[in-house]
Write an enzyme that holds these catalytic residues in place. Structure first.
Site, short mmCIF file in Angstrom:
data_model
loop_
_atom_site.label_atom_id
_atom_site.label_comp_id
_atom_site.label_asym_id
_atom_site.label_seq_id
_atom_site.Cartn_x
_atom_site.Cartn_y
_atom_site.Cartn_z
N ASP A 31 36.41 31.31 33.27
CA ASP A 31 35.20 31.58 32.31
C ASP A 31 34.99 32.78 32.07
OD1 ASP A 31 32.57 30.03 31.79
OD2 ASP A 31 31.20 30.46 33.70
N ASP A 33 30.46 33.79 31.17
CA ASP A 33 29.26 34.09 31.54
C ASP A 33 29.10 34.05 32.83
OD1 ASP A 33 28.39 34.97 28.27
OD2 ASP A 33 27.56 32.96 28.55
#
Length: 279
Positions: A31, A33
């Site tokens: 991922d 953010d």
């Protein structure tokens, strides 16, 4: 799946030859953010950890539920915070959504969203319409920081008239500078669901298509999913029977990891934990 272990306080001594977590896996699905950056701020040690993985011959893919950004802009943002990234390594919920709709033969869509989803749909030949009087097969809702009342009203009207309701991703928020949470795509999806009484079909994490597409980008093999959210990153990996690492640099907390029904394999302070010993 291995027992969940909190690695947030561990660090492997320099020069150690003991097996580390990264040794167990072929592909790492990251991922963005809350893992590599928060807002415009890089997360300490993240870029260094990725460099070490690449030096060890590990394959990576970047998996984001952010449908507002194009793969090119995602790669640029990573490079800006010191993270080496190639466009071909990036899988977004916009790409996954476009691929799904193209497989279903969809040709027209009304979009609540930004460049990422609009470009992805156009690339697979789906025409974007912007008027409530048009014939529209699907309404696609993603993150749109310029969405206003009229846009959401039009989306609701089209769904009430029979358009299929598709959400790029369910994230109610995303991590911002200073630890704040800002409204995400899920907040807009919830507004349209509340208006129409219709639940959206969600494409992005924690659903399987975006994960399997990302693993293909990374060249297959045994994956480790690394993210900061239990409800998307960790839950998605759990459903697939894949190992996962929750990093505590974003949204979810150690206490939440201890209580969830979809626990991560590892809980870690940051990406440096990939080079901590296997226990």
């Amino acid at each position: 799946m291995y027992s969940s272990r909190d690695h947030s306080n561990d660090r492997e001594p320099k020069g150690s030859t003991r097996p580390v977590i990264a040794d167990r896996y072929d592909a790492f699905l990251f991922d963005l953010d809350g893992v590599f950056y928060r807002g415009v701020d890089p997360i300490p040690s993240a870029a260094e950890a990725l460099t070490r993985l690449r030096a060890a011959g590990k394959r990576v893919a970047f998996v984001t539920n952010n449908a507002s950004a194009t793969p090119t802009s995602v790669a640029r943002r990573l490079v800006a915070v010191g993270v080496e990234a190639d466009v071909e390594e990036i899988e977004t919920s916009a790409l996954a959504t476009a691929a799904l709709l193209a497989e279903r033969g969809v040709t027209t869509a009304f979009v609540v969203g930004e460049d990422g989803i609009k470009e992805a749909l156009a690339q697979v030949g789906i025409r974007i319409v912007d008027a409530e009087g048009s014939e529209v097969e699907v309404v696609v809702v993603g993150l749109d920081r310029t969405a206003d009342y009229d846009t959401l009203r039009t989306a609701a009207i089209l769904i009430d008239r029979g358009a299929v309701f598709i959400a790029t991703n369910p994230d109610g928020s995303f991590p911002a500078p200073g630890g704040a949470r800002w409204p995400g795509a899920g907040a807009l999806v919830a507004a349209v669901e509340a208006t129409t009484g219709t639940r959206a079909e969600v494409v992005g994490k924690p659903n399987a298509p975006i994960f399997t597409a990302a693993l293909a980008r990374a060249g297959g093999g045994d994956p480790l999913v690394v993210g900061d959210r239990i409800d998307t990153d960790i839950a998605g990996a759990f459903a697939l029977g894949w190992d996962s690492m929750l990093v505590l640099t974003g949204i979810s907390t150690r206490d939440e990891a201890a209580r969830t029904a979809t626990p991560p394999t590892y809980v870690a302070a940051d990406l440096g934990a990939l080079f901590e010993p296997v226990t």
